[in-house]
Scaffold this motif. Structure first.
Motif, short mmCIF file in Angstrom:
data_model
loop_
_atom_site.label_atom_id
_atom_site.label_comp_id
_atom_site.label_asym_id
_atom_site.label_seq_id
_atom_site.Cartn_x
_atom_site.Cartn_y
_atom_site.Cartn_z
N HIS A 123 0.81 -1.31 0.03
CA HIS A 123 0.16 -0.12 -0.16
C HIS A 123 0.89 1.20 -0.07
O HIS A 123 1.41 1.56 0.95
N PRO A 124 0.94 1.98 -1.21
CA PRO A 124 1.78 3.00 -1.07
C PRO A 124 1.16 4.25 -0.20
O PRO A 124 -0.10 4.39 0.06
N CYS A 125 1.80 5.05 0.43
CA CYS A 125 1.39 6.03 1.42
C CYS A 125 1.82 7.29 1.06
O CYS A 125 2.77 7.57 0.40
N ASP A 126 0.91 8.45 1.30
CA ASP A 126 1.34 9.79 1.33
C ASP A 126 1.81 10.40 2.27
O ASP A 126 1.98 11.76 2.49
N CYS A 127 2.48 9.88 3.21
CA CYS A 127 3.16 10.64 4.53
C CYS A 127 4.08 11.50 4.26
O CYS A 127 4.92 11.02 3.22
N ASP A 128 4.46 12.43 5.05
CA ASP A 128 5.55 13.42 4.72
C ASP A 128 6.82 12.63 5.48
O ASP A 128 6.73 12.46 6.67
N THR A 129 7.70 12.30 4.72
CA THR A 129 8.96 11.73 5.49
C THR A 129 10.04 12.47 5.48
O THR A 129 11.24 12.04 5.78
N ARG A 130 9.86 13.71 5.20
CA ARG A 130 11.02 14.86 5.18
C ARG A 130 11.24 14.90 6.74
O ARG A 130 10.48 15.06 7.43
N THR A 131 12.65 14.77 7.07
CA THR A 131 13.13 15.03 8.24
C THR A 131 13.96 16.39 8.63
O THR A 131 14.65 16.56 7.75
N ILE A 132 13.85 17.31 9.64
CA ILE A 132 14.63 18.39 9.69
C ILE A 132 15.42 17.99 10.67
O ILE A 132 15.24 17.22 11.95
N ASP A 133 16.87 18.06 10.68
CA ASP A 133 17.66 17.86 11.62
C ASP A 133 17.51 18.69 13.09
O ASP A 133 17.00 19.85 12.99
N PRO A 134 17.44 18.03 14.10
CA PRO A 134 17.04 18.54 15.44
C PRO A 134 17.54 19.96 15.77
O PRO A 134 17.05 20.59 16.72
N ARG A 135 19.01 19.81 15.48
CA ARG A 135 19.76 20.84 15.90
C ARG A 135 19.23 22.30 14.94
O ARG A 135 19.53 23.35 15.51
N LEU A 136 18.63 22.00 13.89
CA LEU A 136 18.33 23.15 13.12
C LEU A 136 16.95 23.37 13.12
O LEU A 136 16.35 24.26 12.63
#
Length: 167
Positions: A145-158
Motif C-alpha cells: 500500500h503506497p502512502c502519502d506520508c511526509d517523510t522529510r525530516t529536519i535535523d533537530p539541531r536546526l
C-alpha cells in the motif's frame, strides 16, 4: 560431525579424494539461532594430499530463511559458500594456533564447513532489489500500500530555524 577417511590419500604423494553429501544442520552443529537452514545442506568437494598437509576444497549450498532489512518480511533464499583450507597433522611444527589439524586417518570437516557457511551469510538482505520497505511515519508496507506520508525530516539541531520558513 562430518568426518572423511583420508587413509588412502595419505599413502600416495599426490592422492585426492572427492566427496559429495547432503547433511542436516545438526551435523554442522548449526542451531536455528545460528542460521535458520531449511532442509539439507549440500556439500561437494575434494581433499588432496599436497605433501605434509591436506588441502580441502569444497562448495556448500543451502536454503536459508531470512528477514528483509527494509520491509521485515520473512523469505527463503539460497546461500553458497566456497571453502579452501589446509589441515595439518597433529604435532606439526610451526603451525599457527588456529590452524585446522587432524589426527589419524580421519579429517573432521565440521568446524571448517560450519564457519564458512556462517561467514558467507550477508549482514543485510532484501526480499527483492526494489523493496520499498516500511513507511517510517505510518508503518505501512510500501510494497503493498503506497502512502502519502511526509517523510522529510529536519535535523533537530536546526529545528529552531523552522519558524522562519513559511510554506
Amino acid at each position: 560431525m562430518i568426518k572423511v577417511n583420508v587413509a588412502e590419500i595419505k599413502k600416495q604423494l599426490t592422492g585426492e579424494k572427492a566427496f559429495r553429501m547432503e547433511v542436516d544442520p545438526d551435523d554442522l552443529e548449526l542451531s536455528e539461532a545460528d542460521l535458520p537452514v531449511v532442509g539439507k545442506i549440500h556439500l561437494e568437494g575434494t581433499i588432496a594430499n599436497v605433501g605434509d598437509v591436506l588441502l580441502v576444497q569444497a562448495e556448500e549450498k543451502a536454503r536459508v530463511r531470512r528477514t528483509c532489512a527494509r520491509c521485515l518480511k520473512e523469505f527463503e533464499a539460497g546461500s553458497e559458500a566456497k571453502v579452501m583450507d589446509k589441515f595439518y597433522p597433529v604435532g606439526s611444527q610451526s603451525v599457527e594456533s588456529d590452524a585446522y589439524v587432524y589426527d589419524g586417518d580421519f579429517v573432521d570437516l565440521t568446524e571448517l564447513l560450519r564457519e564458512s557457511l556462517l561467514l558467507a551469510e550477508p549482514l543485510r538482505v532484501l526480499c527483492k532489489e526494489d523493496c520499498k520497505g516500511i513507511c517510517p511515519v505510518c508503518g505501512a508496507d510500501r510494497n503493498v500500500h503506497p502512502c502519502d506520508c511526509d517523510t522529510r525530516t529536519i535535523d533537530p539541531r536546526l529545528s529552531a530555524f523552522k519558524q522562519f520558513i513559511k510554506y
